[in-house]
Design a protein around this motif. Structure first.
Motif, mmCIF file in Angstrom:
data_model
loop_
_atom_site.group_PDB
_atom_site.id
_atom_site.type_symbol
_atom_site.label_atom_id
_atom_site.label_comp_id
_atom_site.label_asym_id
_atom_site.label_seq_id
_atom_site.Cartn_x
_atom_site.Cartn_y
_atom_site.Cartn_z
ATOM 1 N N LEU A 66 -6.084 4.023 1.208
ATOM 2 C CA LEU A 66 -6.580 4.588 -0.068
ATOM 3 C C LEU A 66 -7.480 4.938 0.505
ATOM 4 O O LEU A 66 -7.945 5.589 -0.594
ATOM 5 N N ILE A 121 -0.041 3.317 8.345
ATOM 6 C CA ILE A 121 1.207 1.990 8.321
ATOM 7 C C ILE A 121 2.437 1.530 8.313
ATOM 8 O O ILE A 121 2.514 0.204 9.464
ATOM 9 N N ARG A 122 3.137 2.356 8.699
ATOM 10 C CA ARG A 122 4.690 1.930 9.162
ATOM 11 C C ARG A 122 5.004 2.210 11.062
ATOM 12 O O ARG A 122 5.612 1.300 11.108
ATOM 13 N N GLN A 130 -0.076 9.334 5.734
ATOM 14 C CA GLN A 130 -0.742 7.924 5.682
ATOM 15 C C GLN A 130 0.101 6.913 5.694
ATOM 16 O O GLN A 130 0.302 5.640 6.375
ATOM 17 N N ILE A 131 1.413 7.100 5.311
ATOM 18 C CA ILE A 131 2.209 5.731 5.042
ATOM 19 C C ILE A 131 2.770 5.880 6.248
ATOM 20 O O ILE A 131 2.559 4.903 6.468
ATOM 21 N N VAL A 177 0.349 12.468 1.837
ATOM 22 C CA VAL A 177 0.383 10.190 1.681
ATOM 23 C C VAL A 177 1.862 9.842 2.915
ATOM 24 O O VAL A 177 1.744 8.959 2.874
ATOM 25 N N GLN A 192 0.502 8.269 -4.995
ATOM 26 C CA GLN A 192 -0.803 8.832 -5.846
ATOM 27 C C GLN A 192 -2.021 8.809 -6.653
ATOM 28 O O GLN A 192 -2.464 9.776 -7.595
ATOM 29 N N ALA A 195 9.215 0.437 0.523
ATOM 30 C CA ALA A 195 8.905 0.344 -0.661
ATOM 31 C C ALA A 195 9.494 1.613 -1.087
ATOM 32 O O ALA A 195 10.017 1.654 -2.127
ATOM 33 N N VAL A 196 8.875 2.502 -0.100
ATOM 34 C CA VAL A 196 9.341 4.390 -0.552
ATOM 35 C C VAL A 196 9.809 4.645 0.346
ATOM 36 O O VAL A 196 9.578 4.664 1.966
ATOM 37 N N LEU A 218 -0.044 3.897 -2.318
ATOM 38 C CA LEU A 218 0.100 5.457 -2.163
ATOM 39 C C LEU A 218 1.466 6.729 -2.452
ATOM 40 O O LEU A 218 0.634 7.804 -3.260
ATOM 41 N N LYS A 219 1.958 6.420 -2.360
ATOM 42 C CA LYS A 219 3.171 7.462 -3.319
ATOM 43 C C LYS A 219 2.593 7.286 -4.693
ATOM 44 O O LYS A 219 3.296 8.379 -5.369
ATOM 45 N N PHE A 240 0.545 -1.194 -0.472
ATOM 46 C CA PHE A 240 0.353 -0.152 -0.163
ATOM 47 C C PHE A 240 0.476 1.208 0.213
ATOM 48 O O PHE A 240 0.683 2.077 -0.361
ATOM 49 N N GLU A 241 1.908 1.240 0.070
ATOM 50 C CA GLU A 241 2.701 2.393 0.763
ATOM 51 C C GLU A 241 3.219 2.737 -0.888
ATOM 52 O O GLU A 241 3.350 3.609 -0.972
ATOM 53 N N ALA A 242 3.308 1.867 -1.511
ATOM 54 C CA ALA A 242 4.324 2.223 -2.889
ATOM 55 C C ALA A 242 2.312 2.113 -3.949
ATOM 56 O O ALA A 242 2.958 3.161 -4.840
ATOM 57 N N GLN A 286 0.041 -5.852 6.434
ATOM 58 C CA GLN A 286 -1.311 -5.017 6.751
ATOM 59 C C GLN A 286 -1.627 -5.520 8.519
ATOM 60 O O GLN A 286 -2.292 -4.728 8.837
#
Lengths: 343, 334
Positions: free
Chosen positions: A150, B64-65, B59-60, B56, A128, B37-38, A125-126, A121-123, B193
């Motif tokens: 998302l 998530i993290r 959110q990450i 963004v 957009q 990943a980012v 979201l990035k 989900f990070e990838a 997740q």
């Protein structure tokens, strides 16, 4: 000495407790903030949509109502089926799942968002994205995660449990991506193939057929009538000898079987799906050696069929797949050339 | 007593170890929020945590993290504490919830549920795992009971139960044949997740269980002297051992319910802690909690990065990271 040790314990205990409390405090207090913000945003979006009804609302293949406010330009697909259906509908993707690929689709510039079973989900979201096309089969258990992670990005689920679902998915995608005409052409061709095959096999005696999937560990499962391939062999004039079995195992539409029981009913046609690059002899050669008297073996009607098209990525290629199946199951039927246009 | 001479040095050392470990845990969580990943620079991570960044990044980092790193830390702490407790009860360096069958019980319950009723909501799997861990611990305890528990019998009964339940899990998967993604994912263990809901699911166990463990840590010191000496000092040995085993089972159950079976943390972390600060369980216990958290947070970060955007089961990384650390410590310290 004793008391100083006690004091150390007390200090340590307090420290750990404080640390834990700190974590807790972070957890409870601040989660409230994003939740509030998110719901506020959600309301705002809904209000905006109501005020300016330019968006398209569709019901996706998981039965969810999804509104897409503007024609999407950055579309992320998260499974092989999603990618292929999107392209058949006339759309283009900026991202795909790791293994998604099909002839005619240039995936070289697409971002890899991880496997369909564990999309990253990070990838996503990035990137957009303004639309995410997800998979109603593989990703059904993750539907809640898609919505939570998302927020504000429309997510439509596509997929095919039956052959007819392919066209339904594609038409729905066409509405969402603003390419309804192209999508209709593809979908109509896929439906037409089913009609063409159905008409051609009408009146023919159904052929006793068995479809087995060989797992990596050599275990076998038979496709039931309510699997994707089960539905397709039925259209192609087969009588599925596994139809009466009860579903077992993790995926709907399949029943686990042993070789012996599989061949008790002596199928005339045996279709084998082999996942991945299995080392060693193929299942069809094992069958030929172990069951030389099987009708399907004697008459050379054991066929290995595509893992992609019939199991992992149900999608537009199923139309060609249906014709291939028909030549195996009803060989004396003559069908025209492929009617599905390229992407 | 020679102990009193060594005491000041030991106390400084112990305090330093705990403080350093706590700082490292905090840093590891920030690190975990930065990689993935980012790539997000540490400065942006802080902004993301404080809600000063773009949506963004926020959110990450926040959805998530960060919660995932917290889950890793809490679960790692649970397993570290459970390891100390079990090594203390069994007076055996191989004491570990995984080796003594607690995790295997959770595994067989989760896999059995997925096998018998594949259509059940996946949300029920953690409850089954938790119950399985407790039931398995009770079974080990009952099997080891012959008018009392001997540490060796407890350890052997645990190993037998672990073998039995692991075999049962394998049998359940082997006979369910084709598609066992959910079951295999549970057995391999992982944090894919895992989010705030899981943080809230574990922290009460870590907090309450950790505090109780700290309070009773001294009784582990007494148990280490042997049952007869412990009795002579007035300890009700059986009752204490049962309480400690139950505590270890609850901590393990809460951990495996959230991440599945993560091996090695409970085994390796207490050893590392003891090599650093000696054998006083009142220090080993909090230090093991912190080192367990550190090991799992770092391992999960690696698990997310090496094959990004995919990931590999965290249990594999804990073994790859933890084993060499343990071996180096064993070989360099006398």
């Amino acid at each position: 000495m004793r008391s100083s040790a006690r004091r150390t314990t007390a200090i340590l205990g307090t420290a750990v407790a404080a640390f834990a409390l700190l974590l807790t405090a972070c957890g409870t207090d601040e989660t409230a903030v994003p939740t509030a913000t998110a719901s506020a945003q959600g309301t705002a979006t809904a209000a905006a949509t109501q005020a300016a009804p330019v968006g398209v609302t569709v019901t996706d293949l998981m039965g969810r109502k999804v509104t897409v406010a503007k024609t999407p330009t950055k579309i992320v697909t998260t499974s092989p089926s999603a990618l292929e259906m999107l392209y058949a509908a006339g759309g283009t993707a900026i991202a795909r799942s790791s293994t998604a690929a099909a002839p005619g689709i240039d995936t070289s510039k697409m971002t890899d968002i991880g496997s369909a079973y564990q999309p990253n989900f990070e990838a996503i979201l990035k990137l957009q994205p303004d639309l995410v096309v997800a998979d109603a089969s593989a990703q059904a258990p993750l539907a809640g995660q898609f919505e939570a992670q998302l927020k504000g990005v429309p997510v439509v689920f596509v997929g095919a449990v039956k052959y007819a679902d392919v066209a339904t998915s594609i038409r729905m995608l066409g509405l969402v991506t603003g390419t309804a005409e192209k999508a209709k052409t593809s979908a109509d061709a896929i439906d037409a193939t089913a009609k063409q095959v159905g008409d051609a096999v009408k009146g023919k005696t159904a052929t006793k057929t068995l479809v087995v999937v060989a797992g990596r560990d050599g275990q076998l499962s038979a496709a039931l009538n309510d699997s994707f391939i089960g539905d397709m062999v039925k259209i192609a004039g087969a009588q599925n000898i596994a139809a009466e079995l009860k579903q077992s195992g993790q995926v709907p539409g399949y029943a686990t079987i042993s070789l012996e029981t599989a061949f008790k009913d002596n199928p005339d046609v045996l279709l084998v799906i082999v996942p991945g690059n299995t080392p060693g002899p193929s299942i069809s050669s094992i069958v030929a050696r172990t069951f030389p008297n099987l009708n399907a073996v004697k008459n050379k009607r054991v066929h290995e069929i595509s893992l992609d098209i019939f199991l992992q990525a149900p999608g537009p290629r199923a139309a060609d797949g249906l014709k291939e199946l028909t030549t195996f199951i009803q060989p004396d039927v003559k069908l025209g050339a492929a009617v599905v246009p390229g992407y | 007593m020679s102990l009193s001479v060594a005491m000041p040095d030991r106390r400084v050392r112990a305090t330093a170890a705990v403080v350093v470990a706590a700082v490292l845990v905090v840093l590891s969580v920030v690190f975990a929020c930065a990689v993935g990943a980012v790539h997000i620079p540490p400065g942006d991570v802080i902004d993301g945590l404080l809600d000063r960044s773009d949506p963004v990044t926020r959110q990450i980092v926040w959805q998530i993290r960060f919660p995932r790193a917290l889950v890793a830390a809490l679960v790692g702490a649970n397993l570290g504490i459970a390891g100390v407790l079990l090594q203390g009860i069994t007076r055996n360096p191989l004491g570990d919830p995984h080796i003594l069958g607690f995790s295997a019980g959770a595994g067989v319950a989760a896999v059995g549920l997925l096998r018998v009723a594949p259509e059940v909501p996946l949300a029920l799997v953690p409850a089954a795992a938790f119950g399985g861990a407790l039931a398995s611990a009770a079974l080990v305890y009952a099997l080891a009971w012959r008018g009392g528990i001997s540490p060796v019998r407890f350890a052997l009964a645990g190993v037998a139960v672990a073998a039995l339940f692991t075999a049962l899990s394998t049998a359940l998967i082997a006979t369910s044949k084709l598609f066992t993604q959910a079951a295999l994912a549970f057995l391999a263990g992982g944090l894919y997740q895992r989010g705030w809901e899981h943080v809230h699911q574990v922290w009460p166990y870590t907090l309450v269980g950790g505090l109780i463990a700290l309070i009773v840590a001294d009784s582990l010191n007494v148990l280490a002297l042997g049952d007869d000496v412990a009795r002579g000092l007035g300890m009700r040995v059986e009752r204490t051992r049962a309480l400690l085993a139950a505590l270890a089972a609850v901590l393990t159950g809460a951990a495996v319910a959230v991440v599945g079976l993560v091996a090695f943390v409970g085994l390796v972390v207490p050893h590392i802690a003891r090599l650093l600060v000696g054998s006083d369980q009142r220090v080993v216990l909090p230090l093991s909690a912190l080192l367990g958290a550190l090991l799992l947070v770092l391992s999960d970060s690696i698990a997310r990065v090496v094959v990004a955007p995919g990931e590999i089961p965290v249990g594999i990384i804990t073994a790859i990271v933890g084993a060499p650390v343990l071996l180096i410590l064993i070989r360099t310290r006398t």
